[in-house]
Scaffold this active site. Structure first.
Site, short mmCIF file in Angstrom:
data_model
loop_
_atom_site.label_atom_id
_atom_site.label_comp_id
_atom_site.label_asym_id
_atom_site.label_seq_id
_atom_site.Cartn_x
_atom_site.Cartn_y
_atom_site.Cartn_z
N TYR A 146 44.12 50.13 45.10
CA TYR A 146 42.76 49.65 44.84
C TYR A 146 41.90 49.69 46.11
O TYR A 146 40.77 50.19 46.10
CB TYR A 146 42.83 48.23 44.28
CG TYR A 146 41.50 47.55 44.09
CD1 TYR A 146 40.71 47.83 42.98
CD2 TYR A 146 41.03 46.60 44.99
CE1 TYR A 146 39.49 47.19 42.79
CE2 TYR A 146 39.81 45.97 44.82
CZ TYR A 146 39.04 46.27 43.71
OH TYR A 146 37.83 45.64 43.53
N SER B 121 33.91 46.92 47.68
CA SER B 121 34.51 45.59 47.83
C SER B 121 34.70 45.30 49.30
O SER B 121 34.80 46.23 50.13
CB SER B 121 35.87 45.55 47.13
OG SER B 121 36.59 44.39 47.51
P1 NAD Z 1 35.45 43.16 35.12
O1 NAD Z 1 36.84 43.15 34.62
O2 NAD Z 1 34.48 42.30 34.43
O3 NAD Z 1 34.86 44.63 35.12
C1 NAD Z 1 35.64 45.78 35.29
C2 NAD Z 1 35.33 46.69 34.13
O4 NAD Z 1 35.92 47.96 34.37
C3 NAD Z 1 35.91 46.24 32.80
O5 NAD Z 1 35.04 45.36 32.12
C4 NAD Z 1 36.08 47.55 32.07
O6 NAD Z 1 35.04 47.73 31.14
C5 NAD Z 1 35.98 48.61 33.13
N1 NAD Z 1 37.10 49.53 33.08
C6 NAD Z 1 38.29 49.46 33.70
N2 NAD Z 1 39.05 50.52 33.38
C7 NAD Z 1 38.30 51.30 32.55
C8 NAD Z 1 38.52 52.53 31.88
N3 NAD Z 1 39.67 53.21 32.03
N4 NAD Z 1 37.55 53.01 31.10
C9 NAD Z 1 36.38 52.34 30.94
N5 NAD Z 1 36.10 51.18 31.55
C10 NAD Z 1 37.06 50.67 32.35
O7 NAD Z 1 35.54 42.80 36.66
P2 NAD Z 1 34.48 42.80 37.86
O8 NAD Z 1 35.12 41.98 38.90
O9 NAD Z 1 33.12 42.46 37.40
O10 NAD Z 1 34.54 44.30 38.35
C11 NAD Z 1 33.37 45.06 38.54
C12 NAD Z 1 33.43 45.75 39.89
O11 NAD Z 1 33.42 44.78 40.93
C13 NAD Z 1 34.68 46.59 40.12
O12 NAD Z 1 34.30 47.80 40.75
C14 NAD Z 1 35.48 45.77 41.10
O13 NAD Z 1 36.32 46.57 41.90
C15 NAD Z 1 34.38 45.14 41.89
N6 NAD Z 1 34.76 43.97 42.67
C16 NAD Z 1 35.13 42.83 42.06
C17 NAD Z 1 35.51 41.74 42.84
C18 NAD Z 1 35.94 40.43 42.20
O14 NAD Z 1 36.41 39.55 42.92
N7 NAD Z 1 35.80 40.25 40.91
C19 NAD Z 1 35.48 41.82 44.23
C20 NAD Z 1 35.09 43.01 44.82
C21 NAD Z 1 34.73 44.08 44.04
#
Ligand code: NAD
Ligand code: MG
Length: 332
Positions: free
Chosen positions: A235, A222
């Protein structure tokens, strides 16, 4: 070992060397029927801009319940066979960035396995439909990545279901905002470390015996890795650690022909953010402070994951690729 098509690889090599952004320029659907006849401006014009409707969900949240519904490329991503015959495991593949990656991989010709929490089954079913509509094999592994035996067993199960493993996307994460360090409980700290770091370590280690030359590991970091918000202490710590893991593993695996890269998304419209990842009042103008002036949609990340998974991108390993809406790329 996976059979990659040499002629197609040779064709793609030139484009890939020009960089991820260039190599991904044609991935979006270019159907002039719904875009006023200008495929180049369709996406930018159509993506939702702030203000977004106020909304909150209990963690982990469902993409199905978001308003507007995130664009994971169900309709808008168009594949070109770049990953034909490959087999991928994507954690958090039910929603958000992982789901957009799963859909794009399938549209590029890969078979796809996703890991997700059992309560996310409705979102996982939506992914299954899209992947199977592409004629690709889909495998679902609901479970908790904090459970060591579940996580360590995943690669073997994927190999049984898909016949091999060529792409590992460590993407699942836990993100909960807290006002200050006093409010950061030991339980939350553990959950964040276990989900974001321990699971990546266990899964990568268990995947290694199955990965052959041409395989790729992609880790989702991120922009907070370099610019940690005061409300995301635990985080942000994990997102920096993911970059170090990526760089060390890239060095370790280069001689085996396995690449390891990281993606640093900026603000993306996913359940993570409306299920405790951000202060509720920050959802309405989420992403407004980027040069793009809006949150990114998951589908906008998919071409990057495809490029990093494509064996044609063979000289890029240990790298960090941004998708930030114009905000600076973290140096961390
Ligand atoms: P999202 O909620 O769609 O995806 C996160 C997923 O993590 C969930 O769908 C879930 O299946 C999984 N998860 C969490 N805890 C878990 C557990 N204990 N066991 C199994 N699965 C688990 O959100 P997203 O934003 O698409 O996140 C995906 C990645 O992107 C993450 O690594 C997040 O840190 C990163 N990210 C997101 C953003 C943003 O703004 N959305 C920004 C930077 C980085
Ligand atoms: Mg989810």
């Amino acid at each position: 070992m996976t059979e990659f098509e040499p002629t197609r690889r040779a064709l793609l090599a030139g484009a890939a060397m020009a960089g991820a952004a260039t190599a991904t320029g044609t991935a979006f659907a270019q159907d002039s029927s719904d875009n006023g006849g200008d495929p180049l401006t369709r996406q930018a014009a159509d993506f939702p801009k702030p203000p977004y409707p106020k909304q909150q969900q209990p963690w982990p949240g469902l993409a199905q319940k978001m308003e507007p519904r995130p664009d994971h490329g169900e309709e808008s991503y168009r594949g070109n066979g770049r990953l034909r015959g490959m087999r991928a495991l994507i954690t958090g593949g039910d929603s958000g960035i992982g789901r957009a990656t799963a859909i794009a991989f399938a549209k590029e010709g890969a078979d796809v396995a996703i890991a997700y929490l059992p309560e996310e089954e409705p979102d996982a079913q939506d992914v299954k439909r899209v992947v199977e509509d592409q004629g690709r094999t889909f495998a679902a592994f609901p479970g908790d990545l904090r459970d060591q035996s579940y996580t360590k067993g995943l690669p073997e199960k994927v190999v049984q279901e898909l016949g091999g493993l060529d792409i590992l996307v460590n993407n699942a994460a836990y993100q909960q905002w807290v006002p200050g360090l006093e409010e950061l409980s030991d339980e939350q700290f553990d959950q964040t470390m276990q989900t974001n770091l321990y699971a990546m370590f266990w899964l990568t280690k268990a995947a290694l015996p199955h990965l052959n030359p041409g395989a790729s590991i992609i880790n989702t970091s991120s922009t907070v890795a370099a610019d940690a918000p005061e409300i995301l202490i635990d985080y942000s710590m994990t997102k920096s650690a993911i970059l170090s893991f990526t760089r060390a593993m890239a060095k370790q695996l280069a001689s085996r022909g396995i690449r390891v890269n990281a993606v640093t998304p900026g603000p993306i419209w996913t359940p993570l953010q409306v299920a405790g990842g951000q202060k509720p009042e920050n959802i309405v103008d989420f992403g407004a402070n980027t040069p793009a002036g809006r949150a990114g949609q998951p589908v906008e990340l998919a071409p990057l994951y495809v490029a990093l998974a494509d064996p044609a991108f063979s000289y890029s390993t240990g790298q960090v690729f941004g998708a930030t809406g114009g905000s600076p790329q973290p140096a961390g």
